[in-house]
Design a protein around this motif. Structure first.
Motif, PDB file in Angstrom:
ATOM      1  N   LEU A   1      -1.151   8.879   3.301  1.00 29.01           N
ATOM      2  CA  LEU A   1      -1.034   8.110   2.066  1.00 29.01           C
ATOM      3  C   LEU A   1      -2.324   8.170   1.248  1.00 29.01           C
ATOM      4  O   LEU A   1      -2.284   8.403   0.039  1.00 29.01           O
ATOM      5  N   VAL A   2      -3.447   7.948   1.912  1.00 29.42           N
ATOM      6  CA  VAL A   2      -4.734   7.978   1.206  1.00 29.42           C
ATOM      7  C   VAL A   2      -4.979   9.362   0.628  1.00 29.42           C
ATOM      8  O   VAL A   2      -5.373   9.499  -0.536  1.00 29.42           O
TER       9      VAL A   2
ATOM     10  N   LEU B   1      -8.235   5.553  -8.311  1.00 28.41           N
ATOM     11  CA  LEU B   1      -7.497   4.788  -7.302  1.00 28.41           C
ATOM     12  C   LEU B   1      -8.312   3.579  -6.853  1.00 28.41           C
ATOM     13  O   LEU B   1      -9.465   3.696  -6.468  1.00 28.41           O
ATOM     14  N   ARG B   2      -7.708   2.412  -6.926  1.00 28.84           N
ATOM     15  CA  ARG B   2      -8.364   1.171  -6.509  1.00 28.84           C
ATOM     16  C   ARG B   2      -7.902   0.742  -5.114  1.00 28.84           C
ATOM     17  O   ARG B   2      -8.701   0.397  -4.275  1.00 28.84           O
ATOM     18  N   SER B   3      -6.590   0.732  -4.890  1.00 27.98           N
ATOM     19  CA  SER B   3      -6.073   0.258  -3.601  1.00 27.98           C
ATOM     20  C   SER B   3      -4.699   0.839  -3.325  1.00 27.98           C
ATOM     21  O   SER B   3      -4.001   1.285  -4.229  1.00 27.98           O
ATOM     22  N   ILE B   4      -4.343   0.792  -2.033  1.00 22.15           N
ATOM     23  CA  ILE B   4      -3.013   1.203  -1.576  1.00 22.15           C
ATOM     24  C   ILE B   4      -2.512   0.124  -0.615  1.00 22.15           C
ATOM     25  O   ILE B   4      -3.224  -0.244   0.327  1.00 22.15           O
TER      26      ILE B   4
ATOM     27  N   GLN C   1      -2.750  -3.543   3.748  1.00 24.08           N
ATOM     28  CA  GLN C   1      -3.566  -2.799   2.787  1.00 24.08           C
ATOM     29  C   GLN C   1      -4.211  -1.652   3.554  1.00 24.08           C
ATOM     30  O   GLN C   1      -4.950  -1.866   4.512  1.00 24.08           O
ATOM     31  N   VAL C   2      -3.917  -0.417   3.136  1.00 22.79           N
ATOM     32  CA  VAL C   2      -4.409   0.744   3.871  1.00 22.79           C
ATOM     33  C   VAL C   2      -5.617   1.388   3.196  1.00 22.79           C
ATOM     34  O   VAL C   2      -6.262   2.252   3.795  1.00 22.79           O
ATOM     35  N   TYR C   3      -5.909   0.978   1.958  1.00 20.21           N
ATOM     36  CA  TYR C   3      -7.072   1.539   1.267  1.00 20.21           C
ATOM     37  C   TYR C   3      -7.560   0.536   0.234  1.00 20.21           C
ATOM     38  O   TYR C   3      -6.767  -0.098  -0.461  1.00 20.21           O
ATOM     39  N   LEU C   4      -8.868   0.390   0.157  1.00 20.23           N
ATOM     40  CA  LEU C   4      -9.513  -0.405  -0.881  1.00 20.23           C
ATOM     41  C   LEU C   4     -10.805   0.301  -1.247  1.00 20.23           C
ATOM     42  O   LEU C   4     -11.642   0.560  -0.373  1.00 20.23           O
ATOM     43  N   ARG C   5     -10.933   0.643  -2.514  1.00 16.83           N
ATOM     44  CA  ARG C   5     -12.136   1.344  -2.972  1.00 16.83           C
ATOM     45  C   ARG C   5     -13.366   0.511  -2.650  1.00 16.83           C
ATOM     46  O   ARG C   5     -13.347  -0.721  -2.765  1.00 16.83           O
ATOM     47  N   SER C   6     -14.428   1.170  -2.253  1.00 16.67           N
ATOM     48  CA  SER C   6     -15.614   0.496  -1.713  1.00 16.67           C
ATOM     49  C   SER C   6     -16.310  -0.441  -2.701  1.00 16.67           C
ATOM     50  O   SER C   6     -16.990  -1.373  -2.276  1.00 16.67           O
ATOM     51  N   ASP C   7     -16.135  -0.261  -4.000  1.00 19.89           N
ATOM     52  CA  ASP C   7     -16.811  -1.127  -4.960  1.00 19.89           C
ATOM     53  C   ASP C   7     -16.000  -2.383  -5.305  1.00 19.89           C
ATOM     54  O   ASP C   7     -16.414  -3.178  -6.145  1.00 19.89           O
TER      55      ASP C   7
END
Length: 125
Positions: free
Chosen positions: A16-17, A28-31, A41-47
């Motif tokens: 997915l990522v 992309l901000r989040s997934i 939540q499988v992804y969250l941008r580090s900032d």
């Protein structure tokens, strides 16, 4: 609806990522992966801060399961995805069977949203 760590296995998360980052890039901000009952939540941008109340968002996006049924047989054809436009970003929701994904982005075009939808569907399918 509750968050469930471990709902998504490492392979699916990676796919997915990769599919979303390849298609959308740094915007992309989040997934978030979800089913009718759970989400992760499988992804969250580090900032970005991880303090969003995802349960409210997921409850709303889970309406996509009902949309599949509601729009079935429509003159417009098969339901594909939902794109929501906000003042500071966008949400694209894809539902495939009994699972779905929504992503948040800084910016996205309709063409790019179609591409990321196809990429997500290929991972979920």
């Amino acid at each position: 609806m509750s968050e469930h760590r471990g709902l998504v296995d490492a392979s699916l998360e990676e796919q997915l990522v990769s599919a979303c980052r390849t298609t959308v890039g740094d915007s992309l901000r989040s997934i978030v992966y979800f089913t009718p009952d759970e989400y992760e939540q499988v992804y969250l941008r580090s900032d970005l801060d991880a303090d969003a109340d995802l349960s409210r968002w997921v409850e709303h996006e889970a309406a996509g399961f009902r949309a599949q049924l509601a729009y079935s047989g429509s003159e417009l054809g098969e339901y594909h995805y939902t794109l929501r436009v906000f003042a500071n970003g966008f949400v694209t929701r894809v539902v495939e069977g009994e699972h779905g994904v929504f992503i948040t982005t800084d910016g996205i075009t309709v063409r790019r949203s179609k591409e990321v939808t196809r990429a997500i569907r290929s991972v979920l399918g």
